[in-house]
Scaffold this motif. Structure first.
Motif, mmCIF file in Angstrom:
data_model
loop_
_atom_site.group_PDB
_atom_site.id
_atom_site.type_symbol
_atom_site.label_atom_id
_atom_site.label_comp_id
_atom_site.label_asym_id
_atom_site.label_seq_id
_atom_site.Cartn_x
_atom_site.Cartn_y
_atom_site.Cartn_z
ATOM 1 N N GLU A 1 0.580 -1.400 0.013
ATOM 2 C CA GLU A 1 0.083 -0.018 -0.123
ATOM 3 C C GLU A 1 0.746 0.873 0.085
ATOM 4 O OE1 GLU A 1 -3.269 0.302 2.678
ATOM 5 O OE2 GLU A 1 -3.773 -1.591 2.666
ATOM 6 N N ARG A 2 -0.144 1.976 -0.257
ATOM 7 C CA ARG A 2 1.052 3.446 -0.690
ATOM 8 C C ARG A 2 0.769 4.344 0.545
ATOM 9 N NH1 ARG A 2 -0.889 6.830 -5.598
ATOM 10 N NH2 ARG A 2 -1.821 7.707 -4.110
ATOM 11 N N SER A 3 2.003 4.957 0.803
ATOM 12 C CA SER A 3 1.223 5.482 2.604
ATOM 13 C C SER A 3 0.603 6.663 1.906
ATOM 14 C CB SER A 3 2.995 5.692 3.136
ATOM 15 O OG SER A 3 4.179 6.753 2.183
ATOM 16 N N ARG A 4 0.291 6.938 2.917
ATOM 17 C CA ARG A 4 -0.753 8.577 2.628
ATOM 18 C C ARG A 4 -0.285 9.431 3.486
ATOM 19 N NH1 ARG A 4 -7.214 6.075 0.419
ATOM 20 N NH2 ARG A 4 -5.698 4.552 -1.029
ATOM 21 N N SER B 1 -1.738 11.864 6.592
ATOM 22 C CA SER B 1 -2.845 12.458 7.167
ATOM 23 C C SER B 1 -2.796 13.848 6.628
ATOM 24 C CB SER B 1 -2.580 12.263 8.465
ATOM 25 O OG SER B 1 -1.541 12.956 8.963
#
Length: 135
Positions: free
Chosen positions: A22-25, A27
């Motif tokens: 997963e791509r880090s998103r 916040s």
């Protein structure tokens, strides 16, 4: 479930062993900090460029005003020389005779009026004026 890239992309199938990354998103707070930092950086850059442009414009304005000042100074010096020449008695006489057609008065055309000790000037001049009008 195993994912594979299509053959068109690589020429053969490549599998990643079923691991999905997963791509880090960011916040919302981190995103707001990045947007704020970018805005401050762009604002500072815009202010710097604007000030540079204003400095250049003021330089042109100063140059224009200095040029105008020099022109006015030269014009003033020219006018002072012209004024001095026009105040010269010979110049005034020449202009009066040549341009305006004036002539020096004859001996009988000049009336000298002297006021008496107690008389106003207008009363003392009245007889001389009536005599001059008769001639």
């Amino acid at each position: 479930m195993q994912r594979a890239l299509p053959r068109e992309w690589c020429g053969s199938e490549i599998t990643n062993g079923g691991v999905r990354r997963e791509r880090s998103r960011l916040s919302r707070g981190e995103l707001a900090v990045w947007v704020l930092a970018t805005s401050v950086l762009l604002g500072s850059l815009l202010l710097y460029v604007t000030q540079g442009i204003q400095v250049i414009r003021m330089g042109y304005e100063i140059d224009r005003v200095q040029t105008r000042f020099h022109e006015v100074k030269v014009e003033r010096e020219r006018l002072e020389v012209e004024l001095a020449s026009l105040q010269d008695l010979a110049t005034v006489q020449r202009e009066a005779v040549e341009r305006l057609g004036m002539v020096f008065p004859g001996a009988g055309q000049v009336v000298v009026v002297r006021a008496g000790a107690g008389e106003p000037v207008a009363q003392a001049a009245a007889p001389a004026l009536t005599a001059a009008r008769r001639d």
